[in-house]
Structure formats: C-alpha cells, structure tokens
Design a protein around this motif. Structure first.
Motif, PDB file in Angstrom:
ATOM      1  N   HIS A 125      -5.050  -6.403  -1.304  1.00 51.78           N
ATOM      2  CA  HIS A 125      -6.143  -5.453  -1.117  1.00 51.78           C
ATOM      3  C   HIS A 125      -5.514  -4.139  -0.668  1.00 51.78           C
ATOM      4  O   HIS A 125      -4.912  -4.060   0.403  1.00 51.78           O
ATOM      5  CB  HIS A 125      -7.123  -5.976  -0.070  1.00 51.78           C
ATOM      6  N   SER A 160      -8.465  -8.819   6.507  1.00 52.14           N
ATOM      7  CA  SER A 160      -8.627  -7.941   5.351  1.00 52.14           C
ATOM      8  C   SER A 160      -7.985  -8.525   4.097  1.00 52.14           C
ATOM      9  O   SER A 160      -8.592  -8.540   3.028  1.00 52.14           O
ATOM     10  CB  SER A 160      -8.039  -6.564   5.652  1.00 52.14           C
ATOM     11  N   SER A 180      -5.791  -0.408   0.635  1.00 57.01           N
ATOM     12  CA  SER A 180      -6.675   0.577   1.266  1.00 57.01           C
ATOM     13  C   SER A 180      -5.926   1.251   2.413  1.00 57.01           C
ATOM     14  O   SER A 180      -4.843   0.802   2.818  1.00 57.01           O
ATOM     15  CB  SER A 180      -7.957  -0.086   1.786  1.00 57.01           C
ATOM     16  N   TRP A 181      -6.535   2.313   2.939  1.00 51.14           N
ATOM     17  CA  TRP A 181      -5.906   3.050   4.034  1.00 51.14           C
ATOM     18  C   TRP A 181      -5.696   2.170   5.262  1.00 51.14           C
ATOM     19  O   TRP A 181      -4.772   2.393   6.060  1.00 51.14           O
ATOM     20  CB  TRP A 181      -6.764   4.256   4.417  1.00 51.14           C
ATOM     21  N   ARG A 199      -2.343  -4.280  -7.166  1.00 53.12           N
ATOM     22  CA  ARG A 199      -3.796  -4.359  -7.010  1.00 53.12           C
ATOM     23  C   ARG A 199      -4.290  -5.805  -7.100  1.00 53.12           C
ATOM     24  O   ARG A 199      -5.224  -6.207  -6.392  1.00 53.12           O
ATOM     25  CB  ARG A 199      -4.479  -3.520  -8.099  1.00 53.12           C
ATOM     26  N   THR A 221       0.825  -1.210   0.000  1.00 57.57           N
ATOM     27  CA  THR A 221       0.000   0.000   0.000  1.00 57.57           C
ATOM     28  C   THR A 221       0.857   1.259   0.000  1.00 57.57           C
ATOM     29  O   THR A 221       0.558   2.227  -0.704  1.00 57.57           O
ATOM     30  CB  THR A 221      -0.944  -0.005   1.223  1.00 57.57           C
TER      31      THR A 221
END
Length: 440
Positions: free
Chosen positions: A219, A259, A221-222, A215, A83
């Motif tokens: 996953h 997650s 995300s923040w 991607r 990320t």
C-alpha cells in the motif's frame, strides 16, 4: 617489527577484500599478528586485557549497527522503502540520476549528521532504483558514499565533527565554517563530475513494471514515509540516533500491522532475519542478521586499537612523525600518511581520527584550527576509501555492491584532501619566498 606486521596485516586485508573473504577472519589474523608483536613488551594477560578494553569501546557502534539492520528489515516489510522508491521513480530525471544521488545524500547527511543513517534512509532506495534501471552500480555507489560523508564531515550533528572539535580543543561551528572554506572547490568539481557521468551514463530506463509491482505488493501512501521522517526530524532536534531509530521501528511496526495488514510475526521476523518475500524480489534483505559481518569487523578493529594504545613502538612512531617546524605541505603530508595507516589498521573512522590526532598533534603547536582541518580533511574522509574500514564496509554491505568498485567514483572523498593539499603546498612556497626575502 611493527612496520613489518603492519605491511603483512595490510596484505591480508587487501587479499580478503579482493577474494571476497569475510573480513572477520582477516582481522582475527591481524589481531594475532599484533599480539605477537606486542608480546615483546606485554604479557599475554595484558594483551588480552587491553584487547578487551578496546573491544568494549565498540558497544555503542554495535548497538547502532544492530538497530540499523533491524530498521532496514522493518522498513522493507512495512512499505517505507517501497514508497520512497515509488515516489523517487516518479520524480527523477534519468539523465541527472547520478548527480541527484550525490546531492540528495549530501543534503540528508548534512541534516541528520550520520553517514549510516543516510545510507539507510535514502541511499538504499536510490540504489534499488539503480538496480532496476540498468546503470553502472559502482558509479551510483560512489556518488552515495561521497554524499553521505559530506554531512558526516561538516554537519553540526555529526559525531565525527564533534570528536575532532573535542580532540583539537576547537569550536565546532568555527570548524564547520572552515570546512566549507576548504572544500567548496572540491564540492563544485564533484558535482560537475557527477553531471558529466550522468549524461554519459544515464539511467537507461525507469522500470515502469517496477511501479506496478510495488503497487501490487504494498500500500503506497504518504503514511509509509513516517518512519523515515521520524529519523530526519528527531535528528534535527539533536536526539540520539539510537532513540530516533527505536521510535522509527515502533512506528513502522504499527504501520505494517494496521496499514499494510502484514502479520505481526512477519514484521518481527523482518527485524531479526530481514524481509524475504521470495526469490527475484527487488525489495528484500536487512535485519539484524545482515550486520553480523560488520559487527565482527567493529569488535576486532577496536580490540586491535586497544593493543596499539599500549605499545612503546607506537609511541616511538609518534616521536618520529613529530616535526613541529615543518612546512604546511609537509605537515599535511604526514597527516595524510598517518590517517591512511590508522584507518587501514584500525578499520574504524573514530579510531583513525583518535590515532591520527595522537600521532600528529605535536606538528601543530598553537595551531588548533589547523589541526582540526587536518583531521577533517584526512582521517574523516580517507577512512571510507579503505575498503575494509567500517566507515565504508557497512554502507557497501547495505547497498549490496562491490567493496572496491565505488572507489573511482567517490570524487568528494579524495578531491577535498587533494585540493587542500595543493593549498598547503602554495602556502609552503609563499612562506619559503618570504623567508628568502627576509634573509636578503
């Protein structure tokens, strides 16, 4: 004999670095050399006893290194590194990549006060971007190493800054003020140098296929940034780095399971053996096992330092270097010499700070602030220019680049001592002029 042994030890260490031989073997040889020298003054029982006492002082560092290795492995498996890399790729201007690397590492290191933590949190993701973008990796490594030691030198949270304040019996925050006063020129020149490098050697391309791969594999995300944010936030509140890392690891495990939907066994394996999704994958590595070589360096370097602390010949060197009436320039020159020798022999930044203070403190009678600045501008920053010193050996091992290639590009590390030395030279000349005027 001590001088001859030191020269031989330096030769062994340099040879191992150039031929990429594990430093543990070299330091074992160095320990044997200094043990034979110490045998003229000590019994073998005493040598082993003092070596073990010195080695035991490394337990704190060893624990931190194991936690850092585990953190990198679990961050990779849980998507935290992916990320950070993904978001950075969207924001970075290729022509300003190198100066951004330096400034980001400097800012984070100032906030959290640890060079090893900084190279793990932001240094490694930035290097992964560099590896995907066809740029000179040694330049990027130099900017990272210089950046992580900006805060290590002058952050209120830095253990080395606290150590210097304790040894010199000075006020930490007054030292920090003095550190900025004595380094702002070097900082500006360093930033300017990195902007020039960035324009001459831009990131050739931001690999857009990398974004697609990230991607597809993770996953993004923040939420994945929480483990890194925990270390940053807890460091601001002055929590021990080991505590911050443990909480970060737990959060990464939870994120990985719930997650990323990664198998728990994969996450636990990543803690120990690193994240290994397959060949030709950019994001892989880490784990406690990645720290085996650095651990041997820390353990053996502290064992060698334990012998030095009890050698009469080392105490004689302290007497020879004592020149309390010397000029500021000569005094600083002696401090530079002592820090390079102790950083090279001790292979550890803390050992270099302590041994340099022991060797030169007589040269700073009633000048505690000057002693603090002398230590900060030599031992703290020159330890990372010794390739086998743990101060740079661990970050380079994490980054996966050359152990010597970073040197020409770590501007801040040697510009601070150079500019400070020039200032001391000017002070010496002014003092000489005043003395001649008074004589007349």
């Amino acid at each position: 004999m001590l001088l001859v042994g030191t020269i031989v030890a330096f030769g062994i260490l340099i040879g191992c670095v150039l031929h990429q031989i594990p430093l543990g073997y070299a330091l074992l040889g160095c320990w044997l050399i200094f043990s034979l020298i110490a045998r003229r003054e000590l019994t073998w029982r005493q040598i082993l006893q003092f070596s073990w006492r010195g080695a035991k002082t490394s337990w704190g560092v060893i624990k931190t290194l194991l936690l850092i290795g585990a953190t990198i492995g679990i961050w990779m498996a849980s998507g935290t590194i992916a990320t950070i890399v993904y978001d950075a790729c969207l924001l970075i201007n290729p022509h300003y990549f190198i100066p951004i690397v330096f400034l980001v590492c400097a800012a984070v290191s100032f906030v959290i006060g640890t060079s090893f933590g900084t190279v793990s949190v932001v240094g490694l993701p930035l290097m992964l971007i560099a590896k995907s973008g066809a740029i000179n990796l040694d330049m990027v490594a130099g900017a990272i190493i210089a950046g992580i030691y900006f805060g290590d030198r002058c952050s209120p949270l830095s253990s080395s800054a606290s150590l210097v304040a304790t040894l010199s019996m000075t006020n930490l925050f007054r030292n920090i003020k003095n550190m900025f006063k004595t380094s702002w020129v070097a900082l500006l020149v360093s930033v300017g140098g990195y902007f020039i490098l960035g324009n001459l050697h831009p990131l050739n391309h931001l690999n857009r296929s990398l974004l697609t791969t990230l991607r597809a594999s993770f996953h993004i995300s923040w939420l994945m940034l929480v483990p890194a944010a925990i270390i940053l936030i807890l460091s601001v509140f002055r929590r021990p780095i080991s505590e911050s890392i443990l909480i970060s690891i737990v959060s990464a495990l939870l994120i990985g399971v719930f997650s990323q939907h990664t198998a728990l066994i994969t996450l636990l394996t990543s803690l120990l053996l690193g994240f290994n999704p397959g060949p030709h994958q950019l994001i892989q590595g880490g784990g406690m096992i990645s720290m085996v070589n650095p651990l041997s360096v820390v353990f053996l370097s502290c064992a060698i330092a334990g012998i030095f602390d009890h050698l009469d010949s080392f105490k004689q060197l302290q007497t020879r270097l004592a020149h309390p009436e010397s000029s500021p320039a000569k005094r600083f020159g002696i401090t530079v010499f002592a820090s390079l020798v102790t950083a090279g022999i001790g292979c550890n930044q803390s050992v270099a700070i302590i041994m340099t203070n022991t060797l030169v403190k007589r040269n700073y009678p009633d000048q505690r602030d000057e002693l603090a600045m002398g230590l900060e501008n030599t031992a703290v920053l020159l330890a990372p220019v010794i390739p086998w010193n743990i101060a740079v050996f661990v970050p380079i091992a994490i980054l996966g680049t050359s152990f010597t290639g970073y040197l020409p590009y770590a501007f801040y590390l040697y510009l601070v001592p150079i500019f400070y030395g020039c200032w001391q030279l000017l002070r010496s000349k002014q003092r000489t002029i005043v003395q001649k005027h008074n004589i007349r």
